[in-house]
Design an enzyme around this catalytic site. Sequence first.
Site, PDB file in Angstrom:
ATOM      1  N   LYS A 210       0.851  -1.191   0.000  1.00 33.75           N
ATOM      2  CA  LYS A 210       0.000   0.000   0.000  1.00 33.75           C
ATOM      3  C   LYS A 210       0.886   1.241   0.000  1.00 33.75           C
ATOM      4  O   LYS A 210       1.612   1.498   0.954  1.00 33.75           O
ATOM      5  CB  LYS A 210      -0.877   0.048   1.252  1.00 33.75           C
ATOM      6  CG  LYS A 210      -1.908   1.169   1.168  1.00 33.75           C
ATOM      7  CD  LYS A 210      -2.557   1.484   2.504  1.00 33.75           C
ATOM      8  CE  LYS A 210      -1.926   2.644   3.216  1.00 33.75           C
ATOM      9  NZ  LYS A 210      -1.943   3.922   2.495  1.00 33.75           N
ATOM     10  N   GLU A 285      10.147   1.083  10.571  1.00 30.77           N
ATOM     11  CA  GLU A 285      11.043   2.244  10.424  1.00 30.77           C
ATOM     12  C   GLU A 285      10.193   3.455  10.748  1.00 30.77           C
ATOM     13  O   GLU A 285       9.333   3.842   9.962  1.00 30.77           O
ATOM     14  CB  GLU A 285      11.558   2.362   8.979  1.00 30.77           C
ATOM     15  CG  GLU A 285      12.335   1.174   8.468  1.00 30.77           C
ATOM     16  CD  GLU A 285      13.694   1.022   9.112  1.00 30.77           C
ATOM     17  OE1 GLU A 285      14.130   1.942   9.836  1.00 30.77           O
ATOM     18  OE2 GLU A 285      14.313  -0.032   8.906  1.00 30.77           O
ATOM     19  N   CYS A 319      13.128  11.363   6.948  1.00 36.01           N
ATOM     20  CA  CYS A 319      13.028  10.761   8.278  1.00 36.01           C
ATOM     21  C   CYS A 319      14.285  10.994   9.100  1.00 36.01           C
ATOM     22  O   CYS A 319      14.220  11.089  10.311  1.00 36.01           O
ATOM     23  CB  CYS A 319      12.706   9.282   8.160  1.00 36.01           C
ATOM     24  SG  CYS A 319      13.746   8.453   7.002  1.00 36.01           S
ATOM     25  N   GLU A 416       8.821  15.800  16.411  1.00 32.60           N
ATOM     26  CA  GLU A 416       9.327  15.804  15.039  1.00 32.60           C
ATOM     27  C   GLU A 416       8.464  16.756  14.203  1.00 32.60           C
ATOM     28  O   GLU A 416       7.241  16.708  14.299  1.00 32.60           O
ATOM     29  CB  GLU A 416       9.194  14.379  14.502  1.00 32.60           C
ATOM     30  CG  GLU A 416       9.675  14.195  13.086  1.00 32.60           C
ATOM     31  CD  GLU A 416       9.397  12.785  12.542  1.00 32.60           C
ATOM     32  OE1 GLU A 416       8.405  12.153  12.964  1.00 32.60           O
ATOM     33  OE2 GLU A 416      10.175  12.333  11.695  1.00 32.60           O
TER      34      GLU A 416
HETATM   35  P1  TAP Z   1       1.838   7.564   8.792  1.00 35.69           P
HETATM   36  O1  TAP Z   1       0.680   8.426   9.013  1.00 35.69           O
HETATM   37  O2  TAP Z   1       2.252   6.642   9.867  1.00 35.69           O
HETATM   38  O3  TAP Z   1       1.531   6.760   7.432  1.00 35.69           O
HETATM   39  C1  TAP Z   1       2.406   5.837   6.866  1.00 35.69           C
HETATM   40  C2  TAP Z   1       1.621   4.799   6.115  1.00 35.69           C
HETATM   41  O4  TAP Z   1       0.843   4.046   7.041  1.00 35.69           O
HETATM   42  C3  TAP Z   1       0.630   5.404   5.117  1.00 35.69           C
HETATM   43  O5  TAP Z   1       0.604   4.567   3.982  1.00 35.69           O
HETATM   44  C4  TAP Z   1      -0.672   5.363   5.898  1.00 35.69           C
HETATM   45  O6  TAP Z   1      -1.841   5.365   5.115  1.00 35.69           O
HETATM   46  C5  TAP Z   1      -0.522   4.045   6.639  1.00 35.69           C
HETATM   47  N1  TAP Z   1      -1.385   3.928   7.810  1.00 35.69           N
HETATM   48  C6  TAP Z   1      -1.944   4.907   8.558  1.00 35.69           C
HETATM   49  N2  TAP Z   1      -2.676   4.378   9.546  1.00 35.69           N
HETATM   50  C7  TAP Z   1      -2.596   3.038   9.446  1.00 35.69           C
HETATM   51  C8  TAP Z   1      -3.125   1.944  10.180  1.00 35.69           C
HETATM   52  N3  TAP Z   1      -3.891   2.122  11.252  1.00 35.69           N
HETATM   53  N4  TAP Z   1      -2.821   0.687   9.795  1.00 35.69           N
HETATM   54  C9  TAP Z   1      -2.035   0.476   8.737  1.00 35.69           C
HETATM   55  N5  TAP Z   1      -1.511   1.462   7.989  1.00 35.69           N
HETATM   56  C10 TAP Z   1      -1.768   2.740   8.331  1.00 35.69           C
HETATM   57  O7  TAP Z   1       3.136   8.377   8.449  1.00 35.69           O
HETATM   58  P2  TAP Z   1       3.262   9.514   7.352  1.00 35.69           P
HETATM   59  O8  TAP Z   1       2.658  10.752   7.915  1.00 35.69           O
HETATM   60  O9  TAP Z   1       2.787   9.023   6.067  1.00 35.69           O
HETATM   61  O10 TAP Z   1       4.849   9.662   7.270  1.00 35.69           O
HETATM   62  C11 TAP Z   1       5.553  10.475   8.104  1.00 35.69           C
HETATM   63  C12 TAP Z   1       6.244   9.682   9.193  1.00 35.69           C
HETATM   64  O11 TAP Z   1       7.004   8.617   8.629  1.00 35.69           O
HETATM   65  C13 TAP Z   1       7.228  10.517   9.952  1.00 35.69           C
HETATM   66  O12 TAP Z   1       7.066  10.292  11.319  1.00 35.69           O
HETATM   67  C14 TAP Z   1       8.585  10.004   9.506  1.00 35.69           C
HETATM   68  O13 TAP Z   1       9.627  10.140  10.406  1.00 35.69           O
HETATM   69  C15 TAP Z   1       8.302   8.582   9.226  1.00 35.69           C
HETATM   70  N6  TAP Z   1       9.257   8.067   8.261  1.00 35.69           N
HETATM   71  C16 TAP Z   1      10.205   7.232   8.743  1.00 35.69           C
HETATM   72  C17 TAP Z   1      11.142   6.734   7.883  1.00 35.69           C
HETATM   73  C18 TAP Z   1      12.149   5.791   8.424  1.00 35.69           C
HETATM   74  S1  TAP Z   1      13.090   5.069   7.385  1.00 35.69           S
HETATM   75  N7  TAP Z   1      12.249   5.550   9.676  1.00 35.69           N
HETATM   76  C19 TAP Z   1      11.123   7.075   6.542  1.00 35.69           C
HETATM   77  C20 TAP Z   1      10.138   7.938   6.079  1.00 35.69           C
HETATM   78  C21 TAP Z   1       9.199   8.420   6.966  1.00 35.69           C
HETATM   79  P3  TAP Z   1      -2.524   6.717   4.567  1.00 35.69           P
HETATM   80  O14 TAP Z   1      -2.117   6.761   3.165  1.00 35.69           O
HETATM   81  O15 TAP Z   1      -3.994   6.550   4.743  1.00 35.69           O
HETATM   82  O16 TAP Z   1      -1.994   7.844   5.398  1.00 35.69           O
END
Ligand code: TAP
Length: 514
Positions: A210, A285, A319, A416
Site C-alpha cells: 500500500k 522504520e 526521516c 518531530e
Molecule cells: P503515517 O501516518 O504513519 O503513514 C504511513 C503509512 O501508514 C501510510 O501509507 C498510511 O496510510 C498508513 N497507515 C496509517 N494508519 C494506518 C493503520 N492504522 N494501519 C495500517 N496502515 C496505516 O506516516 P506519514 O505521515 O505518512 O509519514 C511520516 C512519518 O514517517 C514521519 O514520522 C517520519 O519520520 C516517518 N518516516 C520514517 C522513515 C524511516 S526510514 N524511519 C522514513 C520515512 C518516513 P494513509 O495513506 O492513509 O496515510
Amino acid sequence: FVRLSVLRSRGGGKEEFSCNTFDLDVNHMTVHIPHQLFINGEFVDSSNGRTYDAINPNDGSAITKVSFASVDDVDTAVAAAKEAFYNGPWGTMNARDRGHLMYKLANLMEEHQEELATLEAIDSGAVYTLALKTHIGMSIATLRYFAGWSDKIQGLTVPINNAKPNRNLCYTKRVPIGVCGLIVPWNYPLMMLAWKISPLLAAGNTVVLKPAQVTPLTALKFAELSAKAGFPKGVINILPGSGSIVGNRICAHPDIRKVGFTGSTQTGRSIMESCAVNVKKCSLELGGKSPLIIFSDCDMDRAVRQGMMACMFNKGENCIAAGRLFVEASIHDEYVHRVVEEIKKMKIGDPLDRSTDHGPQNHKAHLDSLVDFCKKGVEEGATLVCGGKQIDRPGFFFEPTVFTDVKDNTFLSHEESFGPVMIVSKFEDGDVEGVLKSANDTEYGLASGVFTKDLSKALRVADALDAGTCFVNTYNKTDVAAPFGGFKQSGFGKDLGEEALNEYLKTKVITVEY
Ligand code: TAP
C-alpha cells in the site's frame, strides 16, 4: 485516458500486457499514468468502483483519479500473492533468474527515469532534479544491489553432537517467508517502496503493497514496469487506498506472514498491536528527532552547508532530518547568521523548474501541521529567527524556518516536525558530556551527527549517540549497501545492506542421521 499495450515475457513466451493510462503533457514530455489497482498482474478498478483525486502540491490541482482499494481488494490481492508463492513459477524459479528479473526491472526504471521523476515531482512536490538523482536514482540502485543478493542467500552447516554410533548432518536453509505486506509513507514514495520491495523480492517472497494515499503514482508506474519486465502474475500487487482500510486489512490478514512498515511511531505502534493478533513478524522504520552536534573546532563552511541540508533536504520531509542542532556557544551566533544567509539564497518554486531548490510540502494537512508546529514553538518562548509561515502563493509552500534558544524538555526539543524547520540549541564551550545528555534525551533514535576536526572526539561522540546511524562531518549520506534503521521508538529492523534480507527470510534447520 488511453489504453497502452505492450508484449511482456511470460513463461518463456510473449503475452500482451495492456493497461489504461491517463496521459499528461508536462515537463516537456508525455507521462503515461496507470491509475487503477494492480492485482494479479493486471490493472483493475476497485471492487466498489471508488476513486479519489491525486493532488499536485504545486498548485493544489487534481492530476488524475486513482482507484481506492477496499477490504475485498486486499483479500483478492493476498489470494493472488499466495497462489503466486505456492503454485506459480516464482516459487520454483532459480534464484539467479529472480535476480535477472530484478535487473530487468531496474533497467526499465532507468529507461523511464525522467517519467518517474516527473511523476514524483507532480505527486509529492519533490524537486525534479533531486527526484531524478535521489528518489528515482537510489530506487534503481537499490533494486540492482538486492538483485545481486538473490543467488547469494546461503545457510550453514552446524557441528551438532553425533548420535553415536551414527553420525548427524545439521544444516540451515534461509527461505522466503511467503506473502508479505508493505505499507509505505509519502516523503520518498518510490524510494521507500524500493528499499523494502527489493530485499523482499531478492529473498523470493510475494507482496501486497500500500503506497501512501497522497502519493500513489510512482508505485503504480512501478507496477506497470514490473509487468513489462515479466514478473509472474501475483508476485507484486499494489493497492492505493487508506491506512484505516487497506493498511489495517494488510496487518490483520491471516495469510500475510510479515509486515514491513515505514511511517510514524504512532501508526507503527498500532501496526505492531495488529500484528500481535496472529503473531506476524513485523519491522518498523518510524519517526525521528535526530540530534546534530556542531563543535567550535569544525570546518565551519562544511558545517553550515551540511547542517542546513541536514534540515532542509527534500523540504525537511526526510526521516533522518536533523531534528535538533546543538551548536557550541563560541560559534553559535556566527553559525546561525551564516545558515540564515544560506537559506535566503534558496530558490523556492515550481519543483519542475531546474533552478528550484525548495518545492511545496507534500500535502495540505502536512503544511497545516507545520504552521501549528511553529506556532507552538513561538508560544513556548523559542526565538523565531526566520520563516514559520505558509508562503503567500498557490500550492502548499512553507518558508524554511530557523528557531534558536530551544530549551530541553520543550515541544520543539522533543517533537518531530518532518518539515524545513531548523531547531538550534546552544551548549557551553567544552561541555561534551552535557550536550550528549541533551542529544540523547529523546525517545527517538533514528540518526545523529557530529561536526568536529578532532577525530578522537568525533569517534567518542559517535559511540555515545544512541541512534541507528551517526554521520561524522557529513549528513544524509545513506547508501544501498549500509544498513539503515532506528533504535528506541524509531523502530526496529533494517532497510538496505545485507541485514535487510533478514527481514524477509526465515531460517529452517534440517537434521539428518546417517
Ligand atoms: P503515517 O501516518 O504513519 O503513514 C504511513 C503509512 O501508514 C501510510 O501509507 C498510511 O496510510 C498508513 N497507515 C496509517 N494508519 C494506518 C493503520 N492504522 N494501519 C495500517 N496502515 C496505516 O506516516 P506519514 O505521515 O505518512 O509519514 C511520516 C512519518 O514517517 C514521519 O514520522 C517520519 O519520520 C516517518 N518516516 C520514517 C522513515 C524511516 S526510514 N524511519 C522514513 C520515512 C518516513 P494513509 O495513506 O492513509 O496515510
